[in-house]
Design an enzyme around this catalytic site. Structure first.
Site, mmCIF file in Angstrom:
data_model
loop_
_atom_site.group_PDB
_atom_site.id
_atom_site.type_symbol
_atom_site.label_atom_id
_atom_site.label_comp_id
_atom_site.label_asym_id
_atom_site.label_seq_id
_atom_site.Cartn_x
_atom_site.Cartn_y
_atom_site.Cartn_z
ATOM 1 C CB THR A 54 83.360 67.882 32.250
ATOM 2 O OG1 THR A 54 84.339 68.437 33.115
ATOM 3 C CG2 THR A 54 82.123 67.530 33.072
ATOM 4 C CG ASP A 87 87.029 69.359 27.435
ATOM 5 O OD1 ASP A 87 86.895 68.805 28.536
ATOM 6 O OD2 ASP A 87 87.972 70.152 27.174
ATOM 7 C CB ILE A 88 84.345 72.066 30.854
ATOM 8 C CG1 ILE A 88 82.876 71.605 30.945
ATOM 9 C CG2 ILE A 88 84.497 73.414 31.570
ATOM 10 C CD1 ILE A 88 82.341 71.541 32.380
ATOM 11 C CG ASP A 89 88.384 72.932 32.676
ATOM 12 O OD1 ASP A 89 88.161 74.086 33.066
ATOM 13 O OD2 ASP A 89 88.012 71.914 33.285
ATOM 14 C CG ASP A 107 91.437 71.135 25.325
ATOM 15 O OD1 ASP A 107 90.475 70.540 25.848
ATOM 16 O OD2 ASP A 107 92.346 71.667 25.991
#
Length: 271
Positions: free
Chosen positions: A44, A10-12, A223
């Site tokens: 994402t 994942d990115i953020d 997350d």
């Protein structure tokens, strides 16, 4: 240790630290993994355009044999932009999903390849935020003008308290919608809607099978609630130290948080 050949990230809140930056430790570790023949796949809610600034320093951009899962699983493509799997919403879907935003007085937009479309004359600050985050424009369009648009996902976007209160007040409407579409909160101020069965996990499964791999060959790191499906699918599901309690309880492993190179720590364990 499992034979990990694909690492989904994942990115953020995961790949990026709390300042939304890549750290040197994460960059170098991902490059090591790539050099070792492991596929690193960014997963994402953003479009490819919103991920390129991170793909480039990782050495993953513009390649026919590197992949990205975007729009929360609605699109799987190479990092050159060649689409492999696409799951879009119809105009009727858009009308049905957008109607609840009107009823609940929530800001709302729909995501396409190159822009976000909103019917809100007073464009919401989180629609502006999404536009900047994803490096795409914003276009105001009425319901009628959306009939010929390609839509990957729709998003209810408002302050966390406003969004949560609306979801509680109109719970019956959202519960009914959840029977027909995939609803997931990607942040406290975003509630995303995609086609039923479309999420990061189903997209990761499809890509894994296309590459001739099995879940045992996959590590997935995330997350938030929208990462749960891929963490559940992967043979090795990893929760960030800053992840939600649900993500942590679901994952096989909990790594360090995103301000302490949690992604690098997880990847190093399989190098």
């Amino acid at each position: 240790m499992k034979d990990i050949k694909l690492i989904a990230i994942d990115i953020d809140g995961t790949l990026l630290n709390s300042e939304r930056k890549l750290t040197p430790g994460v960059i170098s570790t991902i490059k090591q993994a790539n050099a070792a023949g492991k596929k690193v796949v960014i997963c994402t809610g953003r479009p490819l355009a919103g991920a390129r600034e991170y793909l480039k320093p990782l050495g993953l951009d513009g390649q026919d044999d590197q992949y990205i899962i975007s729009f929360g699983g609605a699109l799987v493509e190479t990092t050159t932009g060649y689409g492999l799997i696409e799951e879009t919403l119809s105009y009727d879907d858009y009308i049905k999903i957008e109607a609840i935003a009107r009823k609940a007085n929530l800001h709302f937009h729909a995501s396409s390849d190159d822009c976000v479309y909103t019917a809100n004359r007073n464009i919401g600050k989180y629609t502006v935020h999404e536009s900047v985050l994803c490096s795409v424009g914003i276009k105001y369009r009425t319901q009628e003008e959306m009939a010929d648009k390609k839509i990957y996902k729709c998003m209810y976007v408002d302050d966390p308290e406003i969004l949560s209160n609306a979801m509680a007040k109109y719970q019956a409407d959202f519960d009914q919608l959840a029977k027909e579409y995939m609803l997931v909160k990607s942040t406290p101020f975003y509630l995303e809607a995609t086609r039923k069965g479309v999420n990061k996990g189903t997209a990761l499964k499809a890509l894994t099978e296309k590459l001739g791999l099995t879940p045992e060959n996959v590590m997935a790191i995330g997350d938030e609630a929208n990462d749960l499906s891929m963490i559940e699918y992967a043979g090795t599901g990893v929760a960030m130290g800053n992840g939600t309690d649900l993500v942590k309880s679901t994952a096989n492993v909990v790594t360090a948080d995103n301000d302490h190179d949690g992604v690098a720590q997880a990847i190093k364990s399989v190098l």
